[in-house]
Design a protein around this motif. Structure first.
Motif, PDB file in Angstrom:
ATOM      1  N   VAL A  13       0.849  -1.194   0.000  1.00 42.96           N
ATOM      2  CA  VAL A  13       0.000   0.000   0.000  1.00 42.96           C
ATOM      3  C   VAL A  13       0.886   1.246   0.000  1.00 42.96           C
ATOM      4  CG1 VAL A  13      -1.732   1.313   1.303  1.00 42.96           C
ATOM      5  CG2 VAL A  13      -1.818  -1.197   1.266  1.00 42.96           C
ATOM      6  N   GLU A  38      -1.889   2.486  -5.028  1.00 42.62           N
ATOM      7  CA  GLU A  38      -1.636   3.892  -4.681  1.00 42.62           C
ATOM      8  C   GLU A  38      -2.934   4.656  -4.915  1.00 42.62           C
ATOM      9  OE1 GLU A  38       0.580   6.321  -3.494  1.00 42.62           O
ATOM     10  OE2 GLU A  38      -1.140   7.578  -4.058  1.00 42.62           O
ATOM     11  N   LYS A  39      -3.374   5.373  -3.889  1.00 41.67           N
ATOM     12  CA  LYS A  39      -4.710   5.995  -4.027  1.00 41.67           C
ATOM     13  C   LYS A  39      -4.722   7.156  -5.014  1.00 41.67           C
ATOM     14  CE  LYS A  39      -4.687   9.350  -0.328  1.00 41.67           C
ATOM     15  NZ  LYS A  39      -5.283   9.832   0.893  1.00 41.67           N
ATOM     16  N   GLN A  44       3.044  10.997  -5.341  1.00 41.91           N
ATOM     17  CA  GLN A  44       2.284  12.226  -5.063  1.00 41.91           C
ATOM     18  C   GLN A  44       2.427  12.715  -3.615  1.00 41.91           C
ATOM     19  OE1 GLN A  44      -1.974  11.806  -5.436  1.00 41.91           O
ATOM     20  NE2 GLN A  44      -2.175  10.761  -3.492  1.00 41.91           N
ATOM     21  N   ALA A  51      13.681  17.337  -0.214  1.00 40.12           N
ATOM     22  CA  ALA A  51      14.918  18.037  -0.575  1.00 40.12           C
ATOM     23  C   ALA A  51      15.965  17.066  -1.101  1.00 40.12           C
ATOM     24  CB  ALA A  51      15.465  18.776   0.641  1.00 40.12           C
ATOM     25  N   VAL A 175      -6.123   3.569  -6.873  1.00 41.57           N
ATOM     26  CA  VAL A 175      -6.760   2.476  -6.127  1.00 41.57           C
ATOM     27  C   VAL A 175      -6.405   2.671  -4.651  1.00 41.57           C
ATOM     28  CG1 VAL A 175      -6.894  -0.021  -5.760  1.00 41.57           C
ATOM     29  CG2 VAL A 175      -6.662   0.880  -8.085  1.00 41.57           C
ATOM     30  N   GLY A 201       2.576   4.799   3.895  1.00 38.28           N
ATOM     31  CA  GLY A 201       1.635   5.915   3.766  1.00 38.28           C
ATOM     32  C   GLY A 201       2.273   7.250   4.099  1.00 38.28           C
ATOM     33  N   GLY A 202       3.547   7.211   4.498  1.00 42.12           N
ATOM     34  CA  GLY A 202       4.233   8.468   4.817  1.00 42.12           C
ATOM     35  C   GLY A 202       3.447   9.250   5.855  1.00 42.12           C
ATOM     36  N   LYS A 204       0.524   9.948   5.950  1.00 42.58           N
ATOM     37  CA  LYS A 204      -0.834   9.404   6.126  1.00 42.58           C
ATOM     38  C   LYS A 204      -0.817   7.987   6.685  1.00 42.58           C
ATOM     39  CE  LYS A 204      -2.799  12.048   2.258  1.00 42.58           C
ATOM     40  NZ  LYS A 204      -3.226  13.185   3.063  1.00 42.58           N
ATOM     41  N   THR A 306       3.829  18.280   3.636  1.00 42.43           N
ATOM     42  CA  THR A 306       3.745  17.575   4.913  1.00 42.43           C
ATOM     43  C   THR A 306       4.794  16.476   4.950  1.00 42.43           C
ATOM     44  OG1 THR A 306       1.372  17.987   4.835  1.00 42.43           O
ATOM     45  CG2 THR A 306       2.158  16.460   6.522  1.00 42.43           C
ATOM     46  N   GLY A 333      10.401  10.449   8.269  1.00 37.69           N
ATOM     47  CA  GLY A 333      10.835  11.764   7.789  1.00 37.69           C
ATOM     48  C   GLY A 333      12.224  11.765   7.179  1.00 37.69           C
ATOM     49  N   ALA A 334      12.760  10.576   6.921  1.00 34.57           N
ATOM     50  CA  ALA A 334      14.101  10.484   6.337  1.00 34.57           C
ATOM     51  C   ALA A 334      14.096   9.531   5.142  1.00 34.57           C
ATOM     52  CB  ALA A 334      15.104  10.029   7.392  1.00 34.57           C
TER      53      ALA A 334
END
Ligand SMILES: Cc1cc2nc3c(=O)[nH]c(=O)nc-3n(C[C@H](O)[C@H](O)[C@H](O)COP(=O)(O)OP(=O)(O)OC[C@H]3O[C@@H](n4cnc5c(N)ncnc54)[C@H](O)[C@@H]3O)c2cc1C
Length: 392
Positions: A13, A38-39, A44, A51, A175, A201-202, A204, A306, A333-334
């Motif tokens: 996912v 990927e939704k 995205q 960076a 999806v 989901g990073g 999310k 975000t 975050g890395a």
């Protein structure tokens, strides 16, 4: 097209750098049918907005190992998949401004060199010599690793798209994951039976976890990036990457100017992609004090996005408690400097329960208590991420 009644060996996912490289590694490990859902569209999320900083100068042994593995992977990509994420070896300086920072830096350097990172101490004069754009006499010295560098985040999305297609991962954009079923996953286009499920989901990820009935202490926070106009003094040969850790400000060369990124430690966590002009002005003043040539330069680009984080700023790599077929992966975050390593380790853990990338036994969800507090020490070399989750 409906995907109902499908069967896969694994469903991953999230089509960011963690999910995509994980799907690739699962396929390369020999699984016949790997489906990536990927939704929206690949990249995205945080992945295309980053960076790109890649650093082996981690604050914990796990961070160092993931940085080393990922950097090596970036270097091997062209041979392996025919393209690459644009890794550029620029050199990275972490300057110290107080005696306490100097002591911490020496301790960290001992740990890093013990793990094979070619990091060295530069005294104040050497810092100035290595970095002619820096206002002289500002630092008490700093640690420097010539092999640290950066990738180009959009190139990374292109590289993993090529890798997914070449390796035969089935990519399903638009999806959305809807939850777990007894035999696989539910999606916005119907169920897929799957022996293994990897959840990413990073920023999310907590929401993805909720859909799966899991409490995942990961969150999102605003992070801003700006790119200055060009200036001859900012030629890449004159500008090592720099992380002003205490200020939460870093920079690197970009298209003849400087790319600089910043996080506001006083800002409450949560999704936010609006530019904060006030905080930008504050960071521009700090940057101008350290790199005076930037003071008069306009900005060519500016964005806010975000960024994902975990309360201890360490990755999450582990099987879901009570559900061995489900693995959770988060780069905390890395994801540029650790992403491929986290992805490979998550693929290994999904397949066998452990990984030769690093020892993941402490990195699972079971390190967090009910309130999301971790039993592990926080990684000291990170952006000023929140140490709590927005909803807790
Ligand atoms: C401005 C900025 C700068 C950064 N700079 C750096 C840097 O210099 N160095 C560094 O190491 N890291 C950096 N990062 C962090 C890095 O970008 C992230 O750690 C990394 O991209 C996370 O990858 P991911 O795949 O976990 O998440 P993402 O890239 O966010 O991907 C997750 C994907 O999951 C999808 N998804 C969510 N819910 C569902 C669902 N229900 N069903 C299906 N799909 C779903 C999303 O649409 C998204 O595409 C930066 C981040 C930001 C925002």
């Amino acid at each position: 097209m409906s995907v109902a009644d499908e069967t896969a060996d694994a469903v991953v996912v999230g089509g960011g750098t963690v999910g995509a490289w994980c799907a690739y590694f699962l396929r390369r490990a020999g699984l016949a049918r790997v489906v990536l859902i990927e939704k929206g569209f690949l990249g995205q999320g945080a992945t295309s907005r980053a960076a790109g900083v890649v650093r082996m100068q981690g604050g914990t042994p796990e961070a160092v190992r993931l940085g080393q593995w990922s950097r090596q992977f970036y270097l091997s990509q062209r041979d392996e998949i025919g393209t690459d994420s644009g890794f550029t070896e620029q050199g990275y300086l972490l300057p110290c401004f107080t005696e306490a920072e100097v002591a911490a830096a020496h301790e960290r350097m001992a740990m890093q060199t013990g793990l094979g990172v070619p990091v060295r101490w530069l005294d104040s004069g050497e810092v100035d010599a290595a970095n002619p754009t820096l206002a002289p006499g500002q630092t008490l010295g700093g640690t420097f690793c010539a092999q640290d560098g950066y990738i180009t985040p959009p190139r990374n999305v292109a590289a993993y798209t090529v890798a997914l297609i070449r390796s035969g991962v089935e990519v399903r954009e638009h999806v959305a994951f809807g939850g777990l079923t007894a035999s696989g996953v539910d999606t916005s286009q119907g169920p897929i039976d799957a022996g293994l499920v990897v959840l990413t989901g990073g920023p999310k990820l907590a929401a993805v976890g909720r859909l799966a009935g899991l409490r995942i202490p990961a969150g999102g926070a605003r992070h801003q990036i700006a790119v200055t106009e060009r200036h001859p003094d900012l030629d890449p040969a004159r500008v090592p990457m720099v992380f002003d850790l205490a200020a939460g400000l870093y920079w690197r060369p970009e298209e003849g100017g400087l790319l600089f990124g910043m996080s506001n430690p006083d800002e409450p966590p949560g999704e936010n992609r609006e530019v904060d002009e006030g905080y930008l002005a504050k960071m521009r003043a700090r940057l101008a004090a350290l790199v005076p040539v930037t003071a008069g330069l306009g900005l060519r680009r500016l964005w806010a996005a975000t960024i994902d984080y975990t309360p201890d700023h360490l990755p999450i790599i582990g099987r879901a408690p009570g559900a061995d077929r489900v693995t959770v992966a988060c780069a905390g975050g890395a994801g540029m400097m650790w992403g491929p390593g986290v992805a490979r380790a998550a693929a290994d853990v999904a397949l066998t329960g452990s990984s030769d990338v690093l020892d993941t036994s402490q990195l699972g969800l079971d390190r967090f208590d009910e309130a999301g507090h971790s039993r592990l020490a926080t990684d000291p070399i990170a952006l000023p991420f929140p140490e709590r989750i927005a909803s807790s």
